[in-house]
Motif scaffolding. Structure first.
Motif, PDB file in Angstrom:
ATOM      1  N   CYS A   6      -2.465  25.983 -19.888  1.00 47.35           N
ATOM      2  CA  CYS A   6      -2.107  25.115 -20.927  1.00 47.35           C
ATOM      3  C   CYS A   6      -1.791  23.525 -20.483  1.00 47.35           C
ATOM      4  CB  CYS A   6      -0.790  25.430 -21.687  1.00 47.35           C
ATOM      5  SG  CYS A   6      -0.374  24.814 -23.239  1.00 47.35           S
ATOM      6  N   PHE A   7      -2.270  22.766 -21.285  1.00 45.69           N
ATOM      7  CA  PHE A   7      -2.074  21.269 -21.045  1.00 45.69           C
ATOM      8  C   PHE A   7      -0.697  20.891 -20.713  1.00 45.69           C
ATOM      9  CE2 PHE A   7      -5.835  21.828 -23.744  1.00 45.69           C
ATOM     10  CZ  PHE A   7      -6.793  21.171 -23.134  1.00 45.69           C
ATOM     11  N   CYS A   8       0.399  21.613 -21.393  1.00 43.84           N
ATOM     12  CA  CYS A   8       1.549  21.164 -21.329  1.00 43.84           C
ATOM     13  C   CYS A   8       2.451  21.367 -20.263  1.00 43.84           C
ATOM     14  CB  CYS A   8       2.544  22.082 -22.656  1.00 43.84           C
ATOM     15  SG  CYS A   8       2.886  23.602 -22.243  1.00 43.84           S
ATOM     16  N   GLY A   9       1.656  22.093 -19.116  1.00 46.43           N
ATOM     17  CA  GLY A   9       2.472  22.158 -17.879  1.00 46.43           C
ATOM     18  C   GLY A   9       3.247  23.330 -17.840  1.00 46.43           C
ATOM     19  N   SER A  10       3.220  24.286 -18.913  1.00 39.83           N
ATOM     20  CA  SER A  10       4.099  25.525 -18.605  1.00 39.83           C
ATOM     21  C   SER A  10       3.557  26.606 -17.671  1.00 39.83           C
ATOM     22  CB  SER A  10       4.018  26.210 -20.239  1.00 39.83           C
ATOM     23  OG  SER A  10       2.838  26.695 -20.272  1.00 39.83           O
ATOM     24  N   GLU A  11       2.506  26.439 -17.220  1.00 39.67           N
ATOM     25  CA  GLU A  11       1.860  27.528 -16.161  1.00 39.67           C
ATOM     26  C   GLU A  11       1.421  28.792 -16.890  1.00 39.67           C
ATOM     27  OE1 GLU A  11       3.687  27.686 -12.423  1.00 39.67           O
ATOM     28  OE2 GLU A  11       3.962  25.573 -12.239  1.00 39.67           O
ATOM     29  N   ARG A  12       1.237  28.669 -18.346  1.00 37.12           N
ATOM     30  CA  ARG A  12       0.947  29.854 -19.181  1.00 37.12           C
ATOM     31  C   ARG A  12      -0.397  29.672 -19.547  1.00 37.12           C
ATOM     32  NH1 ARG A  12       5.124  30.144 -23.630  1.00 37.12           N
ATOM     33  NH2 ARG A  12       3.846  31.849 -24.409  1.00 37.12           N
ATOM     34  N   GLN A  13      -1.089  30.368 -19.948  1.00 36.16           N
ATOM     35  CA  GLN A  13      -2.413  30.177 -20.493  1.00 36.16           C
ATOM     36  C   GLN A  13      -2.465  29.494 -21.663  1.00 36.16           C
ATOM     37  OE1 GLN A  13      -4.987  33.643 -20.550  1.00 36.16           O
ATOM     38  NE2 GLN A  13      -4.904  33.956 -18.088  1.00 36.16           N
ATOM     39  N   PHE A  14      -3.266  28.572 -22.161  1.00 37.02           N
ATOM     40  CA  PHE A  14      -3.475  27.766 -23.521  1.00 37.02           C
ATOM     41  C   PHE A  14      -3.407  28.687 -24.429  1.00 37.02           C
ATOM     42  CE2 PHE A  14      -6.052  25.408 -26.426  1.00 37.02           C
ATOM     43  CZ  PHE A  14      -5.070  24.489 -26.849  1.00 37.02           C
ATOM     44  N   ALA A  15      -4.027  29.926 -24.642  1.00 40.19           N
ATOM     45  CA  ALA A  15      -4.044  30.647 -25.673  1.00 40.19           C
ATOM     46  C   ALA A  15      -2.873  31.279 -26.089  1.00 40.19           C
ATOM     47  CB  ALA A  15      -5.444  31.911 -25.581  1.00 40.19           C
ATOM     48  N   GLN A  16      -2.091  31.485 -24.875  1.00 37.19           N
ATOM     49  CA  GLN A  16      -0.674  32.097 -25.413  1.00 37.19           C
ATOM     50  C   GLN A  16       0.463  31.248 -25.179  1.00 37.19           C
ATOM     51  OE1 GLN A  16      -2.968  33.761 -22.717  1.00 37.19           O
ATOM     52  NE2 GLN A  16      -3.202  35.004 -24.751  1.00 37.19           N
ATOM     53  N   CYS A  17       0.031  29.899 -25.201  1.00 32.78           N
ATOM     54  CA  CYS A  17       1.095  28.826 -25.059  1.00 32.78           C
ATOM     55  C   CYS A  17       1.132  28.013 -26.135  1.00 32.78           C
ATOM     56  CB  CYS A  17       1.063  28.150 -23.802  1.00 32.78           C
ATOM     57  SG  CYS A  17       2.466  27.166 -23.515  1.00 32.78           S
ATOM     58  N   CYS A  18       0.396  26.973 -26.221  1.00 36.08           N
ATOM     59  CA  CYS A  18       0.319  26.089 -27.504  1.00 36.08           C
ATOM     60  C   CYS A  18      -0.751  26.286 -28.359  1.00 36.08           C
ATOM     61  CB  CYS A  18       0.270  24.495 -26.874  1.00 36.08           C
ATOM     62  SG  CYS A  18       1.798  24.050 -26.120  1.00 36.08           S
ATOM     63  N   GLN A  19      -1.896  26.875 -27.831  1.00 34.50           N
ATOM     64  CA  GLN A  19      -2.999  26.860 -28.957  1.00 34.50           C
ATOM     65  C   GLN A  19      -2.550  27.711 -30.249  1.00 34.50           C
ATOM     66  OE1 GLN A  19      -6.464  29.425 -27.633  1.00 34.50           O
ATOM     67  NE2 GLN A  19      -7.717  27.900 -28.664  1.00 34.50           N
ATOM     68  N   PRO A  20      -1.669  28.600 -30.311  1.00 32.59           N
ATOM     69  CA  PRO A  20      -1.482  29.338 -31.711  1.00 32.59           C
ATOM     70  C   PRO A  20      -0.559  28.267 -32.464  1.00 32.59           C
ATOM     71  CG  PRO A  20      -0.928  30.981 -29.948  1.00 32.59           C
ATOM     72  CD  PRO A  20      -1.232  29.431 -29.303  1.00 32.59           C
ATOM     73  N   TYR A  21       0.179  27.230 -31.894  1.00 25.81           N
ATOM     74  CA  TYR A  21       0.768  26.160 -32.737  1.00 25.81           C
ATOM     75  C   TYR A  21      -0.445  25.348 -33.387  1.00 25.81           C
ATOM     76  CZ  TYR A  21       4.866  27.435 -30.222  1.00 25.81           C
ATOM     77  OH  TYR A  21       6.111  28.227 -29.630  1.00 25.81           O
ATOM     78  N   LEU A  22      -1.233  24.915 -32.575  1.00 24.29           N
ATOM     79  CA  LEU A  22      -2.453  23.977 -32.848  1.00 24.29           C
ATOM     80  C   LEU A  22      -3.071  24.704 -33.884  1.00 24.29           C
ATOM     81  CD1 LEU A  22      -3.473  22.407 -29.307  1.00 24.29           C
ATOM     82  CD2 LEU A  22      -1.513  21.941 -31.121  1.00 24.29           C
ATOM     83  N   GLN A  23      -3.380  25.852 -34.162  1.00 26.86           N
ATOM     84  CA  GLN A  23      -4.244  26.477 -35.005  1.00 26.86           C
ATOM     85  C   GLN A  23      -3.280  27.111 -36.185  1.00 26.86           C
ATOM     86  OE1 GLN A  23      -5.689  29.749 -32.297  1.00 26.86           O
ATOM     87  NE2 GLN A  23      -7.308  28.584 -31.949  1.00 26.86           N
ATOM     88  N   GLY A  24      -2.178  26.759 -36.108  1.00 24.00           N
ATOM     89  CA  GLY A  24      -1.221  27.084 -37.413  1.00 24.00           C
ATOM     90  C   GLY A  24      -0.888  28.513 -37.407  1.00 24.00           C
ATOM     91  N   LEU A  25      -1.058  29.119 -36.362  1.00 24.41           N
ATOM     92  CA  LEU A  25      -0.827  30.489 -36.099  1.00 24.41           C
ATOM     93  C   LEU A  25       0.859  30.891 -36.186  1.00 24.41           C
ATOM     94  CD1 LEU A  25      -3.606  32.089 -33.974  1.00 24.41           C
ATOM     95  CD2 LEU A  25      -3.401  31.970 -36.617  1.00 24.41           C
TER      96      LEU A  25
END
Length: 159
Positions: A6-25
């Motif tokens: 993830c871009f946010c530096g969490s060391e998690r994969q984007f799909a399991q971190c911020c992407q669900p927020y960005l997609q409105g899920l």
């Protein structure tokens, strides 16, 4: 399949971190989660998310085109969250962070304390106060690299 961190530096994969927020899920449940998601939105070009997560009063003076134009040619490099506070009594939160980015072939440091409000049961970004150490960032050769690798700058991003 999107498997990068993830871009946010969490060391998690984007799909399991911020992407669900960005997609409105799903929606961020803390100001820190929203801060990280907003950074990821800037880094990945999801400007509608950025606009939608401002407070109502701030959205009155912003447009999607303005956000896109203000971020043109900016490359977001790293986010470091310093501190995050929530006051449940006043439904406010603050997040102190440092973001590194490149613009016009220069590296910059943005050090800000952001203020968030709970509106309609959703956290929203309202405003930020910049610290004095903002501006062009010129690390010394032996400083730890800003990219988060843990290496000295001279052995990492300077090359």
């Amino acid at each position: 399949m999107n498997v990068h961190l993830c871009f946010c530096g969490s060391e998690r994969q984007f799909a399991q971190c911020c992407q669900p927020y960005l997609q409105g899920l799903s929606t961020p449940s803390t100001p820190e989660q929203l801060m990280r998601a907003r950074y990821s939105a800037y880094a990945s070009g999801h400007f509608q998310f950025v606009l939608d997560t401002y407070t109502q009063s701030q959205r009155q003076t912003l447009t999607l085109d303005h956000l896109i134009q203000s971020d043109r040619e900016t490359q977001w490099l790293r986010l470091e969250v310093i501190d995050a506070l929530v006051d449940p009594i006043s439904s406010t939160g603050q997040v102190e962070f440092i973001a590194y980015y490149r613009f016009n072939n220069e590296t910059y440091k943005m050090h800000e304390r952001s203020t968030f409000y709970l509106e309609d049961n959703l956290w929203r970004y309202d405003s930020g106060t910049l610290f004095e150490d903002c501006g062009i960032y010129r690390p010394k050769r032996n400083d730890i690299c800003f990219c988060g690798s843990g290496k000295k700058y001279k052995k990492c991003c300077i090359t």
